[in-house]
Write a protein that holds these residues in place. Structure first.
Motif, PDB file in Angstrom:
ATOM      1  N   TYR A  47      11.568  -4.930  81.345  1.00 56.20           N
ATOM      2  CA  TYR A  47      10.694  -3.640  81.335  1.00 56.20           C
ATOM      3  C   TYR A  47      10.815  -2.968  79.870  1.00 56.20           C
ATOM      4  CZ  TYR A  47      10.278  -4.595  86.161  1.00 56.20           C
ATOM      5  OH  TYR A  47      10.110  -4.849  87.380  1.00 56.20           O
ATOM      6  N   ILE A  48       9.531  -2.390  79.210  1.00 57.75           N
ATOM      7  CA  ILE A  48       9.681  -1.679  78.014  1.00 57.75           C
ATOM      8  C   ILE A  48       8.883  -0.335  78.559  1.00 57.75           C
ATOM      9  CG2 ILE A  48       9.793  -3.580  76.568  1.00 57.75           C
ATOM     10  CD1 ILE A  48       6.849  -3.143  76.015  1.00 57.75           C
ATOM     11  N   LEU A  49       9.255   0.565  77.431  1.00 60.88           N
ATOM     12  CA  LEU A  49       8.773   1.932  77.775  1.00 60.88           C
ATOM     13  C   LEU A  49       7.214   1.912  77.480  1.00 60.88           C
ATOM     14  CD1 LEU A  49      11.460   4.338  76.326  1.00 60.88           C
ATOM     15  CD2 LEU A  49      10.665   4.051  78.567  1.00 60.88           C
ATOM     16  N   ALA A  50       6.631   2.686  78.141  1.00 59.76           N
ATOM     17  CA  ALA A  50       5.011   2.864  77.896  1.00 59.76           C
ATOM     18  C   ALA A  50       4.957   3.067  76.139  1.00 59.76           C
ATOM     19  CB  ALA A  50       4.244   3.921  78.732  1.00 59.76           C
ATOM     20  N   GLU A  51       5.663   3.789  75.697  1.00 62.70           N
ATOM     21  CA  GLU A  51       5.405   4.096  74.308  1.00 62.70           C
ATOM     22  C   GLU A  51       5.637   2.849  73.301  1.00 62.70           C
ATOM     23  OE1 GLU A  51       7.275   6.097  76.230  1.00 62.70           O
ATOM     24  OE2 GLU A  51       6.062   7.794  76.384  1.00 62.70           O
ATOM     25  N   GLU A  52       6.750   2.112  73.532  1.00 67.33           N
ATOM     26  CA  GLU A  52       6.922   0.691  73.028  1.00 67.33           C
ATOM     27  C   GLU A  52       5.684  -0.315  73.178  1.00 67.33           C
ATOM     28  OE1 GLU A  52      11.223  -0.845  73.212  1.00 67.33           O
ATOM     29  OE2 GLU A  52      10.779   0.372  75.121  1.00 67.33           O
ATOM     30  N   ILE A  59      -2.311   0.685  70.717  1.00 70.09           N
ATOM     31  CA  ILE A  59      -3.465   1.399  71.335  1.00 70.09           C
ATOM     32  C   ILE A  59      -2.799   2.822  71.321  1.00 70.09           C
ATOM     33  CG2 ILE A  59      -4.224  -0.418  72.522  1.00 70.09           C
ATOM     34  CD1 ILE A  59      -3.017   0.487  74.983  1.00 70.09           C
ATOM     35  N   LYS A  60      -3.636   3.771  71.610  1.00 72.84           N
ATOM     36  CA  LYS A  60      -3.288   5.281  71.764  1.00 72.84           C
ATOM     37  C   LYS A  60      -3.160   5.584  73.412  1.00 72.84           C
ATOM     38  CE  LYS A  60      -4.009   6.134  67.473  1.00 72.84           C
ATOM     39  NZ  LYS A  60      -3.195   6.214  66.383  1.00 72.84           N
ATOM     40  N   LYS A  61      -2.794   6.658  73.590  1.00 73.62           N
ATOM     41  CA  LYS A  61      -2.353   7.041  75.035  1.00 73.62           C
ATOM     42  C   LYS A  61      -3.575   7.177  75.936  1.00 73.62           C
ATOM     43  CE  LYS A  61       1.682  10.036  74.881  1.00 73.62           C
ATOM     44  NZ  LYS A  61       2.252  11.386  74.935  1.00 73.62           N
ATOM     45  N   SER A  62      -4.778   7.627  75.372  1.00 75.49           N
ATOM     46  CA  SER A  62      -5.802   7.734  76.170  1.00 75.49           C
ATOM     47  C   SER A  62      -6.388   6.327  76.578  1.00 75.49           C
ATOM     48  CB  SER A  62      -6.937   8.299  75.651  1.00 75.49           C
ATOM     49  OG  SER A  62      -7.397   7.895  74.437  1.00 75.49           O
ATOM     50  N   LYS A  63      -6.193   5.327  75.907  1.00 75.07           N
ATOM     51  CA  LYS A  63      -6.819   3.881  76.255  1.00 75.07           C
ATOM     52  C   LYS A  63      -5.694   3.336  77.385  1.00 75.07           C
ATOM     53  CE  LYS A  63      -8.202  -0.559  74.961  1.00 75.07           C
ATOM     54  NZ  LYS A  63      -9.040  -1.340  74.204  1.00 75.07           N
ATOM     55  N   LYS A  81       9.561   8.751  83.084  1.00 72.47           N
ATOM     56  CA  LYS A  81       9.401   7.748  82.158  1.00 72.47           C
ATOM     57  C   LYS A  81       8.298   6.724  82.923  1.00 72.47           C
ATOM     58  CE  LYS A  81      12.655   8.592  79.072  1.00 72.47           C
ATOM     59  NZ  LYS A  81      12.194   8.754  77.717  1.00 72.47           N
ATOM     60  N   THR A  82       7.646   6.164  82.256  1.00 72.38           N
ATOM     61  CA  THR A  82       6.540   5.049  82.656  1.00 72.38           C
ATOM     62  C   THR A  82       6.888   3.766  81.902  1.00 72.38           C
ATOM     63  OG1 THR A  82       4.917   6.722  82.571  1.00 72.38           O
ATOM     64  CG2 THR A  82       4.217   4.326  82.607  1.00 72.38           C
ATOM     65  N   TYR A  83       7.174   2.842  82.844  1.00 67.47           N
ATOM     66  CA  TYR A  83       7.587   1.437  82.277  1.00 67.47           C
ATOM     67  C   TYR A  83       6.484   0.548  82.401  1.00 67.47           C
ATOM     68  CZ  TYR A  83      12.395   3.453  82.302  1.00 67.47           C
ATOM     69  OH  TYR A  83      13.552   4.347  82.218  1.00 67.47           O
ATOM     70  N   VAL A  84       6.490  -0.557  81.450  1.00 68.60           N
ATOM     71  CA  VAL A  84       5.635  -1.616  81.655  1.00 68.60           C
ATOM     72  C   VAL A  84       6.319  -2.929  81.594  1.00 68.60           C
ATOM     73  CG1 VAL A  84       3.659  -2.647  80.813  1.00 68.60           C
ATOM     74  CG2 VAL A  84       3.873  -0.168  80.379  1.00 68.60           C
ATOM     75  N   LEU A  85       5.899  -3.887  82.543  1.00 72.42           N
ATOM     76  CA  LEU A  85       6.602  -5.315  82.609  1.00 72.42           C
ATOM     77  C   LEU A  85       6.253  -5.819  80.869  1.00 72.42           C
ATOM     78  CD1 LEU A  85       5.363  -6.730  85.964  1.00 72.42           C
ATOM     79  CD2 LEU A  85       7.852  -6.491  84.904  1.00 72.42           C
TER      80      LEU A  85
END
Length: 99
Positions: A47-52, A59-63, A81-85
């Motif tokens: 998992y990585i952070l959404a910011e990463e 891409i930006k936060k809105s997209k 925190k928001t994590y993404v696979l």
């Protein structure tokens, strides 16, 4: 005139030809070194952070949050925190429905 038997000759100064040969030799050795290396590109974490993710995909936060709301990206929220696979980065570039 048969195209297969036609030849074109180009005159190149010896210094330029030597420089070209050495540049091609360097590229060839760099490619061989990359082929032999065991390093795989991309993130190694599950998992990585959404910011990463946003930095890697440019891409930006809105997209990003638009894609999350439309269930195009799977995320996990833990505490604040928001994590993404990590595999979602590769899928972003491969899957045409992601963009």
């Amino acid at each position: 005139m048969d195209i297969d038997t036609t030849r074109t000759y180009i005159m190149v100064p010896a210094e330029e030809f030597t420089a070209l040969k050495s540049a091609l030799a360097q590229i060839s050795s760099d490619l061989a070194e990359l082929k032999n290396s065991r390093v795989s590109p991309g993130p190694k974490a599950d998992y990585i952070l959404a910011e990463e993710f946003m930095q890697l995909t440019h891409i930006k936060k809105s997209k990003f949050y638009d894609m999350v709301n439309n269930n195009k990206i799977r995320v996990i929220r833990k505490l604040r925190k928001t994590y993404v696979l990590a595999t979602e980065v590769k899928r972003y570039f491969i899957d045409p429905e992601m963009s």
